[in-house]
Design a protein around this motif. Structure first.
Motif, short mmCIF file in Angstrom:
data_model
loop_
_atom_site.label_atom_id
_atom_site.label_comp_id
_atom_site.label_asym_id
_atom_site.label_seq_id
_atom_site.Cartn_x
_atom_site.Cartn_y
_atom_site.Cartn_z
N LEU A 1 0.81 -1.21 0.00
CA LEU A 1 0.00 0.00 0.00
C LEU A 1 0.85 1.27 0.00
CD1 LEU A 1 -2.86 1.31 0.30
CD2 LEU A 1 -2.50 1.19 2.78
N VAL A 2 1.89 1.29 0.82
CA VAL A 2 2.76 2.44 0.96
C VAL A 2 4.20 2.01 0.68
CG1 VAL A 2 3.60 4.28 2.48
CG2 VAL A 2 1.24 3.45 2.70
N PHE A 3 4.94 2.85 -0.04
CA PHE A 3 6.31 2.50 -0.43
C PHE A 3 7.25 3.68 -0.15
CE2 PHE A 3 3.27 0.36 -3.14
CZ PHE A 3 3.66 -0.97 -3.07
N LEU A 4 8.38 3.38 0.42
CA LEU A 4 9.46 4.35 0.59
C LEU A 4 10.65 3.87 -0.23
CD1 LEU A 4 9.32 4.97 4.45
CD2 LEU A 4 8.43 6.45 2.64
N ARG A 5 11.28 4.79 -0.97
CA ARG A 5 12.35 4.38 -1.88
C ARG A 5 13.60 5.24 -1.69
NH1 ARG A 5 7.58 4.81 -5.12
NH2 ARG A 5 6.67 2.75 -5.48
N LEU A 6 14.72 4.62 -1.96
CA LEU A 6 16.01 5.29 -1.88
C LEU A 6 16.92 4.71 -2.95
CD1 LEU A 6 18.16 7.10 -0.44
CD2 LEU A 6 18.63 5.14 1.04
N GLY A 7 17.67 5.54 -3.62
CA GLY A 7 18.61 5.06 -4.62
C GLY A 7 19.83 5.95 -4.71
N VAL A 8 20.93 5.35 -5.14
CA VAL A 8 22.17 6.10 -5.35
C VAL A 8 22.76 5.64 -6.68
CG1 VAL A 8 24.43 6.73 -4.46
CG2 VAL A 8 22.58 6.21 -2.87
N GLY A 9 23.10 6.59 -7.55
CA GLY A 9 23.67 6.24 -8.84
C GLY A 9 24.46 7.39 -9.43
N ASN A 10 24.74 7.28 -10.73
CA ASN A 10 25.50 8.30 -11.45
C ASN A 10 26.84 8.58 -10.77
OD1 ASN A 10 25.92 10.11 -13.57
ND2 ASN A 10 25.01 11.83 -12.45
N PHE A 11 27.56 7.53 -10.45
CA PHE A 11 28.89 7.68 -9.85
C PHE A 11 29.88 8.12 -10.93
CE2 PHE A 11 26.73 4.85 -6.93
CZ PHE A 11 27.19 5.26 -5.69
N GLN A 12 30.52 9.27 -10.70
CA GLN A 12 31.42 9.85 -11.69
C GLN A 12 32.74 10.26 -11.05
OE1 GLN A 12 30.41 10.53 -15.21
NE2 GLN A 12 29.00 8.95 -14.47
N ASN A 13 33.83 10.05 -11.77
CA ASN A 13 35.14 10.56 -11.35
C ASN A 13 35.23 12.02 -11.78
OD1 ASN A 13 36.35 8.11 -10.27
ND2 ASN A 13 36.31 7.35 -12.37
N ILE A 14 35.39 12.91 -10.82
CA ILE A 14 35.37 14.35 -11.08
C ILE A 14 36.74 14.95 -10.81
CG2 ILE A 14 34.36 16.56 -10.40
CD1 ILE A 14 31.83 15.05 -9.64
N THR A 15 37.26 15.71 -11.77
CA THR A 15 38.49 16.46 -11.58
C THR A 15 38.14 17.89 -11.21
OG1 THR A 15 39.65 15.10 -13.23
CG2 THR A 15 40.66 17.21 -12.64
#
Length: 327
Positions: A259-273
């Motif tokens: 009935l009820v949903f809580l969501r979490l995600g982590v992505g788009n990992f990038q090496n940044i200079t």
């Protein structure tokens, strides 16, 4: 076509290639359309860049029989009412605001999907045929075509998915209004002296994912899903080689009584200079919330939480309806 659809999926950072199984599977992995029990429809709206750009999506899908299903979806990403100031100055060098006009630029993606179960138990596949339409006012427009192939497999409550996007390479062929181009090609000396290339290509990409849903005794559940998003070139992704670059993503969905949903995600990992040439890893966390009642599901996602990638927040809403409730 790379942004994603469905607030539920975006709240999990798009880590849904293995477990998608509804009308939105036409985008994420068409093999998932097999899991439809009845007709479904879905719509989504999102605003980007401080509401300058609008992103809209609609889809419909239904089973054909117990072994196959089909779907159709349409995506539009556009910026409307752009000021055309190319004729602001008249032939005598005077500024004339009456010469300003408005135009829109928009990209459209129409996808036709088909899915079928294989003879091997647990396996199902799907294919997409895509038509891409891009319009930049009256200055230029293009048509493009491409294909995707998806595969899903389930065993011992583990789900696996593979999505091959633009598997044949997607081509867009542009038509440029040369009269309009000639009006602006000398606006900046030495710039825009030649017509742009008329052919634009999108190279193949792959996504591999796996997931498992854990059911608990107190009517709660936890879905854990992981994606490995692959491009066959060297980029700034977390894992980058000359052959393939891989950007991982992980998503969680906690549900209560379906009935009820809580969501979490982590992505788009990038090496940044950074400016001082030091290195750091950037990432994009997302959160989401969903409600489901009598065949109607409403979802919300807030993407780029924490501003790790220096982009703007995006509020995304979507609605999914099981059309059997109207019978």
């Amino acid at each position: 076509m790379n942004i994603g659809v469905d607030a539920a999926a975006l709240g999990m950072s798009n880590a849904v290639v293995s477990n998608t199984g509804d009308v939105n599977s036409g985008y994420w992995n068409p093999a998932g359309l097999i899991n439809l029990e009845d007709s479904q429809a879905s719509i989504m709206h999102a605003s980007y860049f401080a509401n300058i750009a609008q992103y809209d999506y609609a889809a419909y899908a239904k089973p054909i029989d117990d072994k196959s299903a089909w779907g159709i979806s349409l995506i539009r990403f556009g910026v409307d009412d752009i000021l055309n100031t190319t004729q602001l100055i008249d032939g005598d060098g005077n500024i004339d605001y009456n010469r300003i006009s408005l135009f829109s630029t928009a990209d459209y993606g129409l996808t036709l999907s088909y899915a079928r179960k294989l003879q091997v138990p647990g396996f199902q596949y799907g294919v997409n045929a895509k038509v891409i339409r891009r319009v930049i006012g009256k200055f230029a427009n293009s048509w493009g075509f491409g294909f995707d192939v998806g595969l899903q497999f389930e065993k011992n409550n583990w789900k696996y998915g593979l999505m091959l996007r633009d598997i044949t390479t997607t081509f867009n062929v542009w038509s440029i209004d040369e009269d309009e181009y000639n009006k602006i090609k000398d606006a900046v000396p030495g710039e825009n002296q030649e017509l742009p290339e008329s052919t634009e290509i999108t190279l193949p990409k792959a996504q591999f994912g796996f997931s498992k849903k854990f059911e608990f005794h107190n009517d709660t559940s936890l879905l854990v899903a992981t994606n490995l998003n692959m491009q066959f070139t060297k980029t700034n992704d977390l894992i980058a080689t000359d052959f393939v670059s891989i950007d991982p993503a992980i998503g969680f969905e906690y549900g209560y009584t379906d009935l009820v949903f809580l969501r979490l995600g982590v992505g788009n990992f990038q090496n940044i200079t950074q400016i001082d040439n030091s290195k750091k890893v950037g990432f994009q966390p997302n959160i989401g919330l969903g409600f489901k009642y009598k065949g109607i599901q409403v979802d919300y996602a807030l993407t780029d939480l924490g501003d790790q990638s220096a982009a703007l927040y995006s509020n995304i809403f979507s609605v999914k309806v099981d059309l059997s409730i109207f019978r």
